[in-house]
Motif scaffolding. Structure first.
Motif, PDB file in Angstrom:
ATOM      1  N   VAL A   1      22.158  -6.387 -21.324  1.00  5.28           N
ATOM      2  CA  VAL A   1      23.123  -5.900 -20.340  1.00  5.28           C
ATOM      3  C   VAL A   1      23.424  -7.053 -19.368  1.00  5.28           C
ATOM      4  O   VAL A   1      22.512  -7.771 -18.959  1.00  5.28           O
ATOM      5  N   GLY A   2      24.698  -7.250 -19.048  1.00  4.95           N
ATOM      6  CA  GLY A   2      25.074  -8.310 -18.110  1.00  4.95           C
ATOM      7  C   GLY A   2      24.485  -8.047 -16.736  1.00  4.95           C
ATOM      8  O   GLY A   2      24.917  -7.141 -16.027  1.00  4.95           O
ATOM      9  N   ASN A   3      23.449  -8.813 -16.388  1.00  7.09           N
ATOM     10  CA  ASN A   3      22.704  -8.559 -15.154  1.00  7.09           C
ATOM     11  C   ASN A   3      21.709  -9.704 -15.020  1.00  7.09           C
ATOM     12  O   ASN A   3      20.904  -9.930 -15.923  1.00  7.09           O
ATOM     13  N   LEU A   4      21.770 -10.438 -13.927  1.00  7.74           N
ATOM     14  CA  LEU A   4      20.880 -11.597 -13.771  1.00  7.74           C
ATOM     15  C   LEU A   4      19.530 -11.241 -13.155  1.00  7.74           C
ATOM     16  O   LEU A   4      18.753 -12.127 -12.834  1.00  7.74           O
ATOM     17  N   VAL A   5      19.276  -9.933 -12.968  1.00  6.05           N
ATOM     18  CA  VAL A   5      18.039  -9.546 -12.285  1.00  6.05           C
ATOM     19  C   VAL A   5      17.067  -8.844 -13.245  1.00  6.05           C
ATOM     20  O   VAL A   5      16.105  -9.437 -13.719  1.00  6.05           O
ATOM     21  N   CYS A   6      17.341  -7.575 -13.549  1.00 10.59           N
ATOM     22  CA  CYS A   6      16.345  -6.724 -14.213  1.00 10.59           C
ATOM     23  C   CYS A   6      15.918  -7.183 -15.608  1.00 10.59           C
ATOM     24  O   CYS A   6      14.736  -7.080 -15.938  1.00 10.59           O
ATOM     25  N   PRO A   7      16.828  -7.673 -16.466  1.00 10.28           N
ATOM     26  CA  PRO A   7      16.371  -8.029 -17.818  1.00 10.28           C
ATOM     27  C   PRO A   7      15.272  -9.100 -17.825  1.00 10.28           C
ATOM     28  O   PRO A   7      14.567  -9.243 -18.816  1.00 10.28           O
ATOM     29  N   ALA A   8      15.116  -9.837 -16.736  1.00  7.72           N
ATOM     30  CA  ALA A   8      14.075 -10.876 -16.681  1.00  7.72           C
ATOM     31  C   ALA A   8      12.682 -10.278 -16.839  1.00  7.72           C
ATOM     32  O   ALA A   8      11.777 -10.916 -17.380  1.00  7.72           O
ATOM     33  N   ALA A   9      12.504  -9.045 -16.381  1.00 11.89           N
ATOM     34  CA  ALA A   9      11.155  -8.464 -16.330  1.00 11.89           C
ATOM     35  C   ALA A   9      10.757  -7.754 -17.617  1.00 11.89           C
ATOM     36  O   ALA A   9       9.604  -7.387 -17.771  1.00 11.89           O
ATOM     37  N   PHE A  10      11.704  -7.562 -18.540  1.00 13.44           N
ATOM     38  CA  PHE A  10      11.403  -6.744 -19.713  1.00 13.44           C
ATOM     39  C   PHE A  10      11.372  -7.577 -20.990  1.00 13.44           C
ATOM     40  O   PHE A  10      12.403  -8.038 -21.470  1.00 13.44           O
ATOM     41  N   ASP A  11      10.157  -7.743 -21.510  1.00 13.80           N
ATOM     42  CA  ASP A  11       9.964  -8.412 -22.800  1.00 13.80           C
ATOM     43  C   ASP A  11      10.476  -7.472 -23.883  1.00 13.80           C
ATOM     44  O   ASP A  11      10.159  -6.276 -23.873  1.00 13.80           O
ATOM     45  N   LEU A  12      11.286  -7.975 -24.806  1.00 11.81           N
ATOM     46  CA  LEU A  12      11.807  -7.140 -25.890  1.00 11.81           C
ATOM     47  C   LEU A  12      11.131  -7.468 -27.215  1.00 11.81           C
ATOM     48  O   LEU A  12      11.407  -6.826 -28.218  1.00 11.81           O
ATOM     49  N   GLY A  13      10.278  -8.491 -27.219  1.00 11.63           N
ATOM     50  CA  GLY A  13       9.648  -8.935 -28.459  1.00 11.63           C
ATOM     51  C   GLY A  13      10.340 -10.160 -29.033  1.00 11.63           C
ATOM     52  O   GLY A  13      10.091 -10.554 -30.165  1.00 11.63           O
ATOM     53  N   GLU A  14      11.214 -10.770 -28.242  1.00 10.09           N
ATOM     54  CA  GLU A  14      11.981 -11.938 -28.695  1.00 10.09           C
ATOM     55  C   GLU A  14      11.122 -13.200 -28.721  1.00 10.09           C
ATOM     56  O   GLU A  14      10.069 -13.256 -28.077  1.00 10.09           O
ATOM     57  N   ALA A  15      11.625 -14.210 -29.454  1.00 11.26           N
ATOM     58  CA  ALA A  15      10.951 -15.514 -29.440  1.00 11.26           C
ATOM     59  C   ALA A  15      11.257 -16.242 -28.133  1.00 11.26           C
ATOM     60  O   ALA A  15      10.389 -16.875 -27.533  1.00 11.26           O
ATOM     61  N   HIS A  16      12.524 -16.146 -27.682  1.00 10.50           N
ATOM     62  CA  HIS A  16      12.938 -16.822 -26.449  1.00 10.50           C
ATOM     63  C   HIS A  16      14.005 -16.010 -25.729  1.00 10.50           C
ATOM     64  O   HIS A  16      14.823 -15.362 -26.374  1.00 10.50           O
ATOM     65  N   LYS A  17      14.009 -16.138 -24.418  1.00 16.64           N
ATOM     66  CA  LYS A  17      15.173 -15.700 -23.655  1.00 16.64           C
ATOM     67  C   LYS A  17      16.102 -16.913 -23.529  1.00 16.64           C
ATOM     68  O   LYS A  17      15.645 -18.026 -23.271  1.00 16.64           O
ATOM     69  N   VAL A  18      17.389 -16.684 -23.727  1.00 19.28           N
ATOM     70  CA  VAL A  18      18.395 -17.735 -23.554  1.00 19.28           C
ATOM     71  C   VAL A  18      19.336 -17.259 -22.459  1.00 19.28           C
ATOM     72  O   VAL A  18      19.947 -16.191 -22.579  1.00 19.28           O
ATOM     73  N   VAL A  19      19.418 -18.026 -21.378  1.00  9.82           N
ATOM     74  CA  VAL A  19      20.298 -17.618 -20.279  1.00  9.82           C
ATOM     75  C   VAL A  19      21.627 -18.354 -20.412  1.00  9.82           C
ATOM     76  O   VAL A  19      21.660 -19.547 -20.703  1.00  9.82           O
ATOM     77  N   ILE A  20      22.710 -17.608 -20.275  1.00 13.13           N
ATOM     78  CA  ILE A  20      24.044 -18.202 -20.345  1.00 13.13           C
ATOM     79  C   ILE A  20      24.626 -18.211 -18.932  1.00 13.13           C
ATOM     80  O   ILE A  20      24.677 -17.174 -18.269  1.00 13.13           O
ATOM     81  N   LEU A  21      25.005 -19.402 -18.489  1.00 13.62           N
ATOM     82  CA  LEU A  21      25.635 -19.535 -17.177  1.00 13.62           C
ATOM     83  C   LEU A  21      26.998 -20.161 -17.418  1.00 13.62           C
ATOM     84  O   LEU A  21      27.091 -21.198 -18.061  1.00 13.62           O
ATOM     85  N   SER A  22      28.054 -19.508 -16.945  1.00 11.42           N
ATOM     86  CA  SER A  22      29.378 -20.084 -17.172  1.00 11.42           C
ATOM     87  C   SER A  22      29.791 -20.890 -15.942  1.00 11.42           C
ATOM     88  O   SER A  22      29.359 -20.607 -14.826  1.00 11.42           O
ATOM     89  N   VAL A  23      30.627 -21.897 -16.188  1.00 10.81           N
ATOM     90  CA  VAL A  23      30.993 -22.813 -15.105  1.00 10.81           C
ATOM     91  C   VAL A  23      32.001 -22.196 -14.129  1.00 10.81           C
ATOM     92  O   VAL A  23      32.365 -22.832 -13.141  1.00 10.81           O
ATOM     93  N   THR A  24      32.401 -20.951 -14.383  1.00  5.71           N
ATOM     94  CA  THR A  24      33.234 -20.257 -13.387  1.00  5.71           C
ATOM     95  C   THR A  24      32.363 -19.496 -12.394  1.00  5.71           C
ATOM     96  O   THR A  24      32.862 -18.893 -11.462  1.00  5.71           O
ATOM     97  N   GLU A  25      31.028 -19.549 -12.606  1.00  4.66           N
ATOM     98  CA  GLU A  25      30.105 -18.958 -11.634  1.00  4.66           C
ATOM     99  C   GLU A  25      29.629 -20.084 -10.705  1.00  4.66           C
ATOM    100  O   GLU A  25      29.930 -21.246 -10.931  1.00  4.66           O
ATOM    101  N   GLY A  26      28.848 -19.755  -9.718  1.00  2.00           N
ATOM    102  CA  GLY A  26      28.360 -20.779  -8.781  1.00  2.00           C
ATOM    103  C   GLY A  26      27.270 -21.632  -9.402  1.00  2.00           C
ATOM    104  O   GLY A  26      26.495 -21.156 -10.224  1.00  2.00           O
ATOM    105  N   GLU A  27      27.217 -22.918  -8.988  1.00  2.00           N
ATOM    106  CA  GLU A  27      26.165 -23.825  -9.482  1.00  2.00           C
ATOM    107  C   GLU A  27      24.781 -23.343  -9.057  1.00  2.00           C
ATOM    108  O   GLU A  27      23.779 -23.663  -9.686  1.00  2.00           O
ATOM    109  N   ASP A  28      24.757 -22.605  -7.936  1.00  2.93           N
ATOM    110  CA  ASP A  28      23.459 -22.251  -7.348  1.00  2.93           C
ATOM    111  C   ASP A  28      22.894 -20.926  -7.861  1.00  2.93           C
ATOM    112  O   ASP A  28      21.898 -20.429  -7.336  1.00  2.93           O
ATOM    113  N   LYS A  29      23.498 -20.358  -8.917  1.00  2.00           N
ATOM    114  CA  LYS A  29      22.963 -19.116  -9.490  1.00  2.00           C
ATOM    115  C   LYS A  29      21.463 -19.236  -9.854  1.00  2.00           C
ATOM    116  O   LYS A  29      20.709 -18.297  -9.630  1.00  2.00           O
TER     117      LYS A  29
END
Lengths: 255, 81
Positions: free
Chosen positions: A156-184
């Motif tokens: 779900v598009g959300n930079l907060v809650c998904p961080a806390a929930f392990d889904l069983g993945e090998a890695h989390k990959v965060v996507i930051l687009s350059v139309t957002e702030g550099e300081d995200k």
């Protein structure tokens, strides 16, 4: 603890001032000595244990099938789905890719993925702000994943809650687009700390923006010194070869 | 956000344990919260008050101890009647 509204000494700040201080902090008084102690019942249970147990089952199942699973996290509108569509179009012939899509409502994203020919399942979380391992377990069971395949879980598009929930993945990959702030990364550090890779997306727009790429990467490394970074553009195809190499290295490690 | 579902998880734990431990009222809940658990304690306290309304834990005190360097969130003990 704040005696006005019961708020504690957490990290919430209003204009930089701790909320309890804003009320005029009064330390709670300790109980008078000599009062009889109430009955205590020991519980000793981890509240996130339920999710972690499901995540463990998912990981075991995915590892057994030698599936390389990625949990894609970002704010809404960073271009996760477009990047997935591009990824499947470019690399779908190299290895099977299946997708689990998470959104509060609609199955539009799963339909976009299925239009590429890849298998996709949509999870609607309703009012939920994140995917959890239990939902993902059910989706994995339905997907019939091929051996040595790649599973992309679009959270779900959300930079907060998904961080806390392990889904069983090998890695989390965060996507930051350059139309957002550099300081995200420093505004939402938990997410960037949890991720192994940051994809800096929409890089084709850089000539039209005042975006400071080096600052964005420096902020990400400030909260997570080990985070890898790839500049990509789902539109122009920039960085896709590097992204492919990263996935291939992960697949090799998983198999 | 997810503090609400975590608060509901605490209440569920309280109600499940009541069956085996034989209590009908909870006056305090002792919780350990890791600094990396991504849970905001103020929000959790607020949600706890909301979800326990009308339950056996209505009005119960929520005492949270910080766990430095941990990402766990553990219900340690209850004070019961």
């Amino acid at each position: 603890m704040c005696t006005t509204c019961g708020c504690g000494s957490g990290e919430t700040r209003i204009d930089g001032v701790a909320h309890d201080q804003a009320h005029g902090y009064t330390p709670a008084r300790s109980l008078a000595p000599g009062l009889p102690r109430a009955r205590r019942v020991s519980i000793e249970q981890n509240l996130l244990a339920k999710n972690d147990a499901y995540a463990g089952e998912n990981r075991q199942r995915l590892t057994a099938a030698r599936v390389f699973a990625l949990n894609l996290v970002s704010s809404p509108g960073s271009g996760k789905t477009s990047l997935l569509v591009k990824t499947i179009a470019q690399f779908g012939h190299r290895f099977p890719i299946a997708v689990i899509e998470g959104d509060q409502q609609t199955s539009q994203d799963a339909e976009r993925i299925r239009a590429t020919g890849a298998a996709a399942i949509q999870i609607n979380t309703g009012k939920g702000c994140h995917l959890d391992a239990h939902m993902v377990g059910h989706a994995v069971a339905q997907l019939e994943l091929a051996d040595h395949s790649v599973l992309m879980i679009e959270n779900v598009g959300n930079l907060v809650c998904p961080a806390a929930f392990d889904l069983g993945e090998a890695h989390k990959v965060v996507i930051l687009s350059v139309t957002e702030g550099e300081d995200k990364p420093i505004k939402y550090p938990d997410m960037f700390r949890a991720a192994s890779l940051m994809l800096l997306n929409k890089c084709d727009l850089l000539p039209h923006l005042d975006y400071d790429v080096d600052a964005a990467i420096a902020y990400a490394r400030q909260v997570n010194p080990g985070i890898e970074v790839i500049r990509v553009s789902a539109k122009s195809g920039e960085g896709m070869a590097e992204w492919l190499a990263w996935i291939e290295a992960g697949r090799a490690a998983a198999t | 956000m997810h503090e609400l579902s975590l608060a509901e998880g605490v209440l569920q734990l309280i109600e499940d344990t009541a069956r085996t431990q034989g209590y009908s009222r909870v006056t305090a809940v002792f919780l350990e919260l890791g600094e990396h658990a991504a849970v905001e304690r103020e929000s959790l306290s607020f949600c706890f008050d909301v979800v326990t309304r009308g339950s056996m834990a209505e009005g119960a005190r929520l005492e949270i101890t910080d766990l430095p360097g941990s990402s766990e969130m553990r219900v340690k003990e209850l004070e019961v009647d």
